[in-house]
Design a protein around this motif. Structure first.
Motif, PDB file in Angstrom:
ATOM      1  N   ASN A 150     -30.968 -52.212  55.641  1.00 22.50           N
ATOM      2  CA  ASN A 150     -30.111 -51.242  54.817  1.00 22.50           C
ATOM      3  C   ASN A 150     -28.754 -51.955  54.406  1.00 22.50           C
ATOM      4  O   ASN A 150     -28.381 -51.673  53.292  1.00 22.50           O
ATOM      5  CB  ASN A 150     -29.388 -50.023  55.810  1.00 22.50           C
TER       6      ASN A 150
ATOM      7  N   SER B  77     -37.633 -41.350  63.103  1.00 25.21           N
ATOM      8  CA  SER B  77     -36.360 -41.613  63.257  1.00 25.21           C
ATOM      9  C   SER B  77     -35.827 -41.317  64.797  1.00 25.21           C
ATOM     10  O   SER B  77     -35.987 -40.362  65.456  1.00 25.21           O
ATOM     11  CB  SER B  77     -35.353 -40.928  62.178  1.00 25.21           C
TER      12      SER B  77
ATOM     13  N   GLY C   7     -50.933 -45.975  44.122  1.00 21.03           N
ATOM     14  CA  GLY C   7     -50.868 -44.880  43.877  1.00 21.03           C
ATOM     15  C   GLY C   7     -49.400 -44.054  44.620  1.00 21.03           C
ATOM     16  O   GLY C   7     -48.885 -44.751  45.502  1.00 21.03           O
TER      17      GLY C   7
ATOM     18  N   PRO D 121     -41.364 -41.941  52.848  1.00 21.05           N
ATOM     19  CA  PRO D 121     -40.042 -41.964  52.312  1.00 21.05           C
ATOM     20  C   PRO D 121     -39.448 -41.062  51.698  1.00 21.05           C
ATOM     21  O   PRO D 121     -38.268 -41.131  50.981  1.00 21.05           O
ATOM     22  CB  PRO D 121     -40.351 -43.320  51.326  1.00 21.05           C
TER      23      PRO D 121
END
Ligand SMILES: NC(=O)c1ccc[n+]([C@@H]2O[C@H](COP(=O)([O-])OP(=O)(O)OC[C@H]3O[C@@H](n4cnc5c(N)ncnc54)[C@H](OP(=O)(O)O)[C@@H]3O)[C@@H](O)[C@H]2O)c1
Length: 293
Positions: free
Chosen positions: A151, A108, A59, A82
């Motif tokens: 990343n 963060s 979902g 996100p």
């Protein structure tokens, strides 16, 4: 959170929901929780994606009914958000309030508690999410992560074509291995070293690295002479759009490259939570080298 007393000496085994469970970080967290025998449910958007083992609930985080179903029987949530906006999180927060799990939020290190506005949209959304969860009375335990080493996976395609990584430059930070963030998250989720304090925890790698440093370290691991070439924001924007990235994400990344300040802060919070020091980026590059061939 249920207030059933824990049997003395028994390991703490909460039922844990991990969101973003197919992503770089989420799947590391799910794998570790499974290895510890903890009941874990990963929320993914697509069960047929490249990491199908990660999910038992399907979902979108913005779909209240899907979130409600995913929360059934859950007493701890590892919340990865996100999205580039906190506004769609209001329904999710309402579901969390109704289900009342313990919430560990992945934020963060770039969040500046003193700033009225954060440096860029990516950091702003984390500051807003922290506030939203706090104001809803959820008392989130916040893990603030520095730039994830994973990343660098975004460079793999360029490095199959040549020895140059080009893109927008980012200010140096203490790049952190996603496996260390996952280990720290698991320590907190399973209360491996007793009840953690209220945080926020600042999860950094052991050294501050520029993009140039990272590309050179990756080159050493791959035994290639690689270099980073910073491009203008206009060129970076057009490259990212040509790669098919959504416009809003591109603008957020450009804004981060222009406005996010360097951070020279390293902490021992990974070691405090896991009992061992954070891995270096050089280690990450060696361990992940096969992904770049
Ligand atoms: N990267 C960094 O340097 C950094 C630093 C500090 C904090 N963080 C935080 O860490 C998070 C995880 O990073 P990551 O590298 O693991 O990200 P990632 O690999 O992009 O994973 C994010 C996951 O979230 C899922 N997702 C996206 N939108 C969703 C939605 N609307 N509903 C449900 N799931 C959705 C994606 O699912 P699909 O697979 O379906 O696309 C993806 O699997 C980031 O989102 C950010 O909040 C990152």
């Amino acid at each position: 959170m249920p207030d059933t007393p824990r049997p003395t000496g028994a390991p703490f085994r909460p039922s844990i929901l991990v969101t973003g469970a197919a992503g770089n970080l989420g799947r590391e967290v799910v794998d570790r929780l499974r290895a510890h025998g903890a009941p874990v449910r990963g929320l993914v958007r697509d069960q047929t994606g490249p990491h199908p083992g990660a999910g038992q609930a399907t979902g979108d985080l913005t779909d209240a009914a899907a979130v409600r179903a995913a929360l059934v029987g859950i007493d701890t949530v590892f919340l990865i958000w996100p999205l580039l906006d906190s506004a769609p999180a209001h329904d999710l927060v309402a579901e969390l309030v109704a289900a009342a799990p313990r919430v560990v939020y992945l934020s963060s290190t770039a969040v500046d508690d003193e700033a009225a506005r954060q440096s860029d949209p990516v950091v702003q959304v984390h500051a807003d999410m922290e506030a939203l969860l706090r104001d809803a009375g959820l008392r989130p335990l916040v893990l603030r992560s520095d730039t994830l080493a994973s990343n660098a996976r975004g460079w793999a395609q360029q490095l199959r074509a040549g020895d140059v990584v080009s893109g927008p430059d980012m200010a140096p930070t203490a790049v952190v291995d996603e496996r260390d963030v996952a280990d720290a998250a698991v320590a907190v989720l399973l209360e491996q070293h007793g009840q953690p304090d209220d945080g926020p925890y600042l999860l950094t790698g052991p050294e501050v690295l520029s993009r140039t440093d990272q590309v050179a370290l990756l080159g050493a691991a791959l035994r290639r002479r690689l270099r980073f070439r910073a491009v203008t924001t206009d060129l970076a924007r057009s490259q990212m759009l040509a790669d098919g990235r959504p416009e809003r994400l591109v603008e957020a990344l450009i804004s981060a490259s222009v406005h996010r300040p360097a951070s020279h802060r390293t902490t021992d919070h990974i070691e405090r939570l896991t009992g061992r020091p954070a891995r270096t980026f050089a280690r990450w590059a060696v361990d992940r080298a096969a992904e770049f061939s």
